[in-house]
Design an enzyme around this catalytic site. Sequence first.
Site, PDB file in Angstrom:
ATOM      1  N   TRP A  37       2.374   1.575  -3.447  1.00 23.11           N
ATOM      2  CA  TRP A  37       1.332   2.003  -4.396  1.00 23.11           C
ATOM      3  C   TRP A  37       1.298   3.527  -4.484  1.00 23.11           C
ATOM      4  O   TRP A  37       1.050   4.103  -5.544  1.00 23.11           O
ATOM      5  CB  TRP A  37      -0.021   1.467  -3.920  1.00 23.11           C
ATOM      6  CG  TRP A  37      -1.172   1.894  -4.774  1.00 23.11           C
ATOM      7  CD1 TRP A  37      -1.676   1.239  -5.860  1.00 23.11           C
ATOM      8  CD2 TRP A  37      -1.971   3.080  -4.630  1.00 23.11           C
ATOM      9  NE1 TRP A  37      -2.725   1.941  -6.396  1.00 23.11           N
ATOM     10  CE2 TRP A  37      -2.926   3.080  -5.666  1.00 23.11           C
ATOM     11  CE3 TRP A  37      -1.965   4.141  -3.733  1.00 23.11           C
ATOM     12  CZ2 TRP A  37      -3.869   4.096  -5.816  1.00 23.11           C
ATOM     13  CZ3 TRP A  37      -2.897   5.148  -3.879  1.00 23.11           C
ATOM     14  CH2 TRP A  37      -3.839   5.116  -4.923  1.00 23.11           C
ATOM     15  N   HIS A  38       1.546   4.192  -3.321  1.00 22.64           N
ATOM     16  CA  HIS A  38       1.454   5.649  -3.301  1.00 22.64           C
ATOM     17  C   HIS A  38       2.548   6.322  -4.106  1.00 22.64           C
ATOM     18  O   HIS A  38       2.356   7.445  -4.582  1.00 22.64           O
ATOM     19  CB  HIS A  38       1.478   6.172  -1.857  1.00 22.64           C
ATOM     20  CG  HIS A  38       0.168   6.022  -1.178  1.00 22.64           C
ATOM     21  ND1 HIS A  38      -0.199   4.867  -0.551  1.00 22.64           N
ATOM     22  CD2 HIS A  38      -0.886   6.865  -1.060  1.00 22.64           C
ATOM     23  CE1 HIS A  38      -1.422   5.008  -0.058  1.00 22.64           C
ATOM     24  NE2 HIS A  38      -1.863   6.204  -0.357  1.00 22.64           N
ATOM     25  N   GLY A  39       3.672   5.685  -4.214  1.00 16.43           N
ATOM     26  CA  GLY A  39       4.712   6.344  -5.005  1.00 16.43           C
ATOM     27  C   GLY A  39       6.047   5.662  -4.875  1.00 16.43           C
ATOM     28  O   GLY A  39       6.275   4.841  -3.983  1.00 16.43           O
ATOM     29  N   PHE A  57      -0.337   9.987  -7.661  1.00 16.15           N
ATOM     30  CA  PHE A  57      -0.262   8.546  -7.416  1.00 16.15           C
ATOM     31  C   PHE A  57      -0.969   7.784  -8.520  1.00 16.15           C
ATOM     32  O   PHE A  57      -1.139   6.644  -8.534  1.00 16.15           O
ATOM     33  CB  PHE A  57      -0.873   8.201  -6.058  1.00 16.15           C
ATOM     34  CG  PHE A  57      -0.242   9.000  -4.936  1.00 16.15           C
ATOM     35  CD1 PHE A  57       1.131   9.245  -4.930  1.00 16.15           C
ATOM     36  CD2 PHE A  57      -1.005   9.499  -3.906  1.00 16.15           C
ATOM     37  CE1 PHE A  57       1.717   9.972  -3.911  1.00 16.15           C
ATOM     38  CE2 PHE A  57      -0.433  10.228  -2.879  1.00 16.15           C
ATOM     39  CZ  PHE A  57       0.925  10.470  -2.880  1.00 16.15           C
ATOM     40  N   SER A 103       0.837  -1.199   0.000  1.00 16.40           N
ATOM     41  CA  SER A 103       0.000   0.000   0.000  1.00 16.40           C
ATOM     42  C   SER A 103       0.879   1.259   0.000  1.00 16.40           C
ATOM     43  O   SER A 103       0.575   2.240  -0.691  1.00 16.40           O
ATOM     44  CB  SER A 103      -0.898  -0.017   1.230  1.00 16.40           C
ATOM     45  OG  SER A 103      -1.510   1.208   1.409  1.00 16.40           O
TER      46      SER A 103
END
Lengths: 301, 484
Positions: free
Chosen positions: B326-328, B484, B323
């Site tokens: 996933w954001h960056g 994102f 997770s």
Amino acid sequence: MNNFLKELFLFFMLLAISLFMLIGFFYYIFGEISYKIPNDKNILIIGDSHTECSIDDSIFSRSVNISQSGTPYYYSYIKLKKFMSENKSIDTVLLSIHPGVIGKSIDSVWVYNSNNITWKVSSVFNLIHKTDFEPFLFNIDFYLAFLKIPINNIQTLSQLLLSKQFNYKSTNIGAYNKNLNNNLKENLKKINNRKMDDGEIINPSLIQREYIERIIRFCNDRNTTIILISTPVYNPNRFYNPNIVINYLKDINLKIKLSDYSRLPLDDSCFADISHLNYKGAQMFSSYLNTNGIIITNEIQ
Amino acid sequence: MLFNSIEFLIFIPIVFTVYWFILNKSLTLQNLFIVIISYVFYGWWDFRFLGLMALTTLLSYLSGLLIKKFSSNRARQKLVSTLNVLINLGILGYYKYFNFFAESLEELLISIGYKPDWITLDIILPVGISFYTFQALSYSIDVFNKKIEPTRDIVSFFAYVSFFPQLVAGPIERATNLLPQFYKKRNFNYTDARDGLRQILWGFFKKMVIADNCSQIVNEIFSNYQNINSSGLFIGGVLFAFQIYGDFSGYSDIAIGLAKLFGIHIMNNFNFPYFSRNIAEFWKRWHISLTTWFRDYLYIPLGGSRLGKYITIRNTMIIFIVSGIWHGANWTFVIWGLYNALLFLPLLLANKTKIHKESIAYNRFFPSLIEIVQVLFTFFLVVIGWIFFRSSSVDVAFDYISRIFSFEIFEIPHIPGSKKILFYSLFSIFFMLVFEWSCRTKQFGFDIKAIIRNRKVRWCVYILVIWLILELGGTQQSFIYFQF
């Protein structure tokens, strides 16, 4: 669907009316403000932070300083028109000029910058006439700035209502700014490696040029002396090339008087940064002006 | 196109009128129109990436058809589904993570004394790629798992993936919820449209007043944190917590509200997360569409919490770290994920992740003292996590946090920037908290119909909120989650 659209229409009508009333209230109150200056004052100082921080009008006793940092010539012109119309005693106008305000780069930083538009429109909104809309006719930020009049003037409004003195001095129109900073060393550190622009010709901002011309013509039409003034700067040999301003003014097809004080010798402690005087410098410079008068260094045809 | 832009203000009434007045007779035309305007909406930012979105959509659409075609052969179905997942994740990985991994590998090699002649590419990250990729993936996985029938209706499928309100920053919808809505004719619903407008208004307030004002101070504090005292740094973290909440939940509110205007219901993404009493509750209320996506498509397939403590710990660590990634493409997001996993695990192991089933102060207006302490402590932990999220590097984050924990924390905070903006930020946060607290059991923070029954008073409140947006709205900023 019809109900929804009807309600939506009604709601937006109410919203528009409420906004109109709110902003209208500010127009009404600010419409009562007097822009009259004392009769013994005959010099009006307009411009940006250079004159704002440099000329203390309590020392340069014949003058009134309504300069404000970040002010493009457009707003100086609007202020000038109002003050001239209300004050017959003004016979001389000093307008700030330096290389920083005449180049194209000032357009994005000041003239068309949305934050700056909001700030400036809020400070002179009641002086803007419909004829003044011309340069911003298709600029949405200019119109949106009118919506911000209430929040940006709420403090002024309360001062006006509490003091009951409906005088321009209670507004944000501009005044001498007693600059207490002494950031010269830090400023020098930051720009240590910066080289002075060697070029003497600058790619000019068209709107700045348009309004500097309007200011000059406006004064000429009223037989008022207009003098463009460059205030003292730190180490001018390195940081100030006077030919940039002179060449710029030569391109304007008008008679222009320039008072270039950029090379006036002042102690380092007189500078807030390389291009602004602090209160100490302002005291010295204002006393100098008060004693010696305004010296014209260049008359440009 | 930004929701908080003049272009959008012109775009939306035109689209609304055409959708309900001209194309309302034909479902296909309505869906086709949604696809076209969604592509216009996306292309307004950068038309070059429209093809990429179309490719992702087409791959998932075709994979659905192939899975149906191979209905008697589970192995082939699995192959098609896996290939689709891999290709889509490959595209996502290329655009989002290529430089990150290349630079990380380069640093590693340099640290062991080898200077590689490494090439990093100047790759532009397409806006919202993580959102629409995950949405497209959910379809093919659900088809494979027989949760939804594959569709032949390509227009509906394109509308499902590209539906403009939630295209670039979610909520990440599931095919099981959203796709069937494009099969049925939509009829205008007054209540939905009115609720939608209310939610849009609240979203704009959170974005333009709270997030855009807080961001100005937060940027000053984070870019100059070494010269700011502990209490000022802590305030910086708190303001960022509200900035990201205002920004992201504001976007979600606008998206959900807009969808309602078009007769579409999309899932809730935030459920008053800052009123959570522990981290587990926070994660049930924050970015719900992503956490449930990871739960359904990663955590549960990995075994969830059914296979013993060791596997449960492993799976929890995996979903939080993934997770974060996933954001960056930055180690700060990895550490942020890890940090949250470490806070979450003790609750999971002690079986206390579900102790708060009802919202705080349920059936009461005021919370108890214990609840207040729980909420404040949880918020404090969340703020520390946000500092990792916001910092430019892990070193900066640790330095920032270490500076908070000193005796200067009791000093008057030194906060740079405009005091006016600080006042606007604090006032608007207070205003938001009052409404969100009052509506904490409702769908969104401005669902005031039940608490203000008088219609005239409600209209006055709406006008007040619009005034606040117009007067206090900060400088226009892009939405944080677009990156994102």
